[in-house]
Design an enzyme around this catalytic site. Sequence first.
Site, PDB file in Angstrom:
ATOM      1  N   GLU A 123       0.850  -1.193   0.000  1.00 24.87           N
ATOM      2  CA  GLU A 123       0.000   0.000   0.000  1.00 24.87           C
ATOM      3  C   GLU A 123       0.887   1.245   0.000  1.00 24.87           C
ATOM      4  OE1 GLU A 123      -4.150   1.180   2.158  1.00 24.87           O
ATOM      5  OE2 GLU A 123      -2.511   0.677   3.483  1.00 24.87           O
ATOM      6  N   ALA A 269       0.874  -1.601  11.066  1.00 22.07           N
ATOM      7  CA  ALA A 269       0.525  -2.903  10.501  1.00 22.07           C
ATOM      8  C   ALA A 269      -0.091  -2.674   9.129  1.00 22.07           C
ATOM      9  CB  ALA A 269      -0.447  -3.648  11.418  1.00 22.07           C
ATOM     10  N   GLU A 271      -3.078  -4.556   6.336  1.00 21.01           N
ATOM     11  CA  GLU A 271      -4.193  -5.489   6.285  1.00 21.01           C
ATOM     12  C   GLU A 271      -4.142  -6.460   5.122  1.00 21.01           C
ATOM     13  OE1 GLU A 271      -5.837  -1.643   4.235  1.00 21.01           O
ATOM     14  OE2 GLU A 271      -4.429  -2.135   5.842  1.00 21.01           O
ATOM     15  N   ASN A 272      -2.987  -7.009   4.790  1.00 24.09           N
ATOM     16  CA  ASN A 272      -2.929  -8.015   3.736  1.00 24.09           C
ATOM     17  C   ASN A 272      -3.959  -9.110   4.021  1.00 24.09           C
ATOM     18  OD1 ASN A 272      -0.469  -6.683   2.870  1.00 24.09           O
ATOM     19  ND2 ASN A 272       0.523  -7.780   4.549  1.00 24.09           N
ATOM     20  N   HIS A 302      -7.831  -3.485  14.617  1.00 23.96           N
ATOM     21  CA  HIS A 302      -7.960  -2.623  13.436  1.00 23.96           C
ATOM     22  C   HIS A 302      -7.737  -3.432  12.158  1.00 23.96           C
ATOM     23  CE1 HIS A 302      -7.112   1.308  11.232  1.00 23.96           C
ATOM     24  NE2 HIS A 302      -6.544   0.423  10.421  1.00 23.96           N
ATOM     25  N   GLU A 303      -6.639  -4.192  12.124  1.00 24.95           N
ATOM     26  CA  GLU A 303      -6.330  -4.942  10.897  1.00 24.95           C
ATOM     27  C   GLU A 303      -7.357  -6.047  10.650  1.00 24.95           C
ATOM     28  OE1 GLU A 303      -4.202  -3.524   9.080  1.00 24.95           O
ATOM     29  OE2 GLU A 303      -3.535  -2.207  10.697  1.00 24.95           O
ATOM     30  N   HIS A 306     -10.347  -4.776   8.869  1.00 24.67           N
ATOM     31  CA  HIS A 306     -10.095  -4.559   7.436  1.00 24.67           C
ATOM     32  C   HIS A 306     -10.383  -5.806   6.597  1.00 24.67           C
ATOM     33  CE1 HIS A 306      -8.586  -0.580   6.885  1.00 24.67           C
ATOM     34  NE2 HIS A 306      -7.537  -0.703   7.678  1.00 24.67           N
TER      35      HIS A 306
END
Length: 853
Positions: A123, A269, A271-272, A302-303, A306
């Site tokens: 990203e 981090a 979010e893959n 959070h991740e 996503h």
Amino acid sequence: MNLTRAEARERAAVIAVESYEVSLDLTRGEKVFGSTTAVKFTAKPGSSTFIDAVTHAVRSVTLNGRELDPAEVSDGIRIQLPGLAADNELLVVAEAPYMNTGEGLHRFVDPVDNEVYLYTQFEVPDSRRVFAVFEQPDLKASFSFTVTAPSHWDVVSTSPTPVPVGTLPGTDGAARSVWEFPPTPRISSYVTALIAGPYQCVRSEVTSATGTVTPLGVFARKSLMQYLDAENIFELTRQGFEFYEAQFGCPYPFEKYDQLFVPEFNAGAMENAGAVTIMEGYVFRGKVTDAQVERRAITVLHELAHMWFGDLVTMRWWNDLWLNESFAEYMSHLAAVENTRFDHAWTTFASVEKSWAYRQDQLPTTHPIFAEINNLQDVEVNFDGITYAKGASVLRQLVAWVGPDEFIAGVREYFRKHAWQNTELSDLMAELEKASGRDLDKWGRLWLETAGVNTLQPELSVSADGVISSFAILQSATEGQPTIRPHRLAVGFYNLNGAGKLERVHREELDVDGERTLVPALAGRPRPDLVLLNDDDLAYAKVRLDPASLATATAHLKDFARSLPRTLVWGSAWDAARDGESPARGYVDLILANIAEESDSSVILVQLRQLATTLNFYVAEEHKEATIVAAADRLWELASGVPAGSDAQLQFVMSHALLARSAGQLDTIAGLLDGSLVLDGLAVDQDLRWELLASLVTGGRAGQEQIDAELEQDNTASGQNAAALATAAIPTPGAKAAAWESIVVKGDLSNALQGSAVNGFTRVLDTALLEPYSGKYFDAVPGIMADRTHALAQQIIVGLYPAQLTTQETVDRTDAFLAALPEDSTALRRMMLENRDGVARALRARQADAGAS
């Protein structure tokens, strides 16, 4: 490099992508890896387009069986694709460079055992650094990765890791294997991932409400496994799964969920899909503050959010990046409060996120939440406090505006309709309107399409017998950002009880709109000891206290029975000091008089950071040195007086070390480091030893010999970063010159080492050491922007800006630099405007503090 939105629209109108088959050979040495990409896509017959590929060399390009000349169609960034058919197959054979910047495929060598560790960070536009790709979020596809790597490595991607195929001899005689990953669902290229190296793993699983069992993995480097608290990560992950699946009405969308702690990561981090990468700083080697533990928990949640909002349903273009991040930020705090032990997370949100948002929103570069993103350069600089913190704050206000149940109902329908697709903001707003019955068109225009933060203050009339005869809320806007907005908020009345605690005795929730809103429901009530607007922190606005409430708050800040209202008052005091409305030394006194009674670790952390900023930048120059020395002495007193081994004790000691400068203070630091001084309950572990040593180096009490000795006993990645900071902090002209040469001239440091060196270079007690570099800085910036990747350039341009030379001359030099910038220097102009604003604000605050003398 800079894909425009117009180009992306044009390409999306021409093609649709079916699949990628990506083969990566990671056994070709230290500099490059092999990258072969086979793409299937449809197109308008006879049309032309391009595919993105940042490469070391392109060996061959084959389009529909036709060989194209790489020298003609590739420029190392894009590959032109002329004469497309209805159905197309493209094969690109290339070599790509490993990165040490935290972008693309990052390569790291562990100093402990010399093992190589790789991870991707894509990203915003960096999957093209690893394979040929139509790099934009709305061209989703299925991805199949085949990876050749040393046999003793672990290889992780979005799809479950397969059993490697065969064992082959490498050119160096070492065994290598091939991993053939199954295809992913249709996802955007920026959430694909590859993590490879001898990572070690702890495994578990989670069972969803539908009975599906999802494998879980937590990974770290071999040399860090002894510190990995995997069970804590698994517990948070299960709590997140339970909460999100229930809230979203949609099961977890991928086959497995791995979380990988990776070295030299640029962010918290990423979010893959199914393979989240997290910065290694969240693997705690020693005692850390509760604030850091909570921050890690919020990051994990959070991740995970996503996986639904961002990966399952993805923004069409980067102008909706704010919604992607804001949703995850809001939901992570909600999940923490509702389903984990971190039930005070809204206090942390108010202290950390909102203070960031208010600061960003008062910069000259502030922008609407829904920002116009014309190209990739725009989005790279838009990872800011508006995108994350203001967006999440306004999303929380939206939840209050439409109602919590209605908000979740709209989100559920949004996921049901748009799974595996791309959306725009209007798609979500349509579902929220249906669920709530509220017209959000005007609300959206006022909140999402304008910039700036409003200020709210109460207007009271009180009779002689202490009864409120009228109550109104006044709303104002900042200069240059005139929008007056609607707010859903609460007004809290607080009285001192018999135990001397401030407790809430009444709460009134209402809609506020316009410059003056009457609140008739509060008329006829006894005037309380303290009136707090925006109680419970539902609204996004700066708050001011009336004189009587301010007097109560100043005298009894530590006496609030609950942490959140206390934090809102802390925030109001900080705003007033930053804005030059109250003297900086008064804010210093307020902190030092109350911080020992603060119960929330994150609030302590933020207040101590703001204390350091106030002392270094906002206190009048003639009072600065004496005020810093007195504050450092007071922090040592506090560290000695709070409970032994407490979180507050550790924070006060670290803050004391950061500010220490007098002979007595440096004697204290030296005693803690060599063990001749023992503070009951304080564990001087390796990470704290580095903090203490950096303090002594900055104060001229230690030098390279002591740094080298410390590094010898901690020759780890963390140790090398700490040593780089300390070395650059040596307070001699020669040491500063060497650090400048390494950072600015040679540019040979990794992202992590460069960041440490930048922090050390600017850590000085005598700012005269930095004066020779002010002019050099402005001379060097254009070349840095042109030659470095965005991450490294931003690190230098923001980090080395001569902010500590807090003078009008610095402002004037910055103005001259800005005046000479070419029109198209959008990202650089923004960074420099924000740099300038910090110094201009500091000069105003210093003037206000001097006037208070």
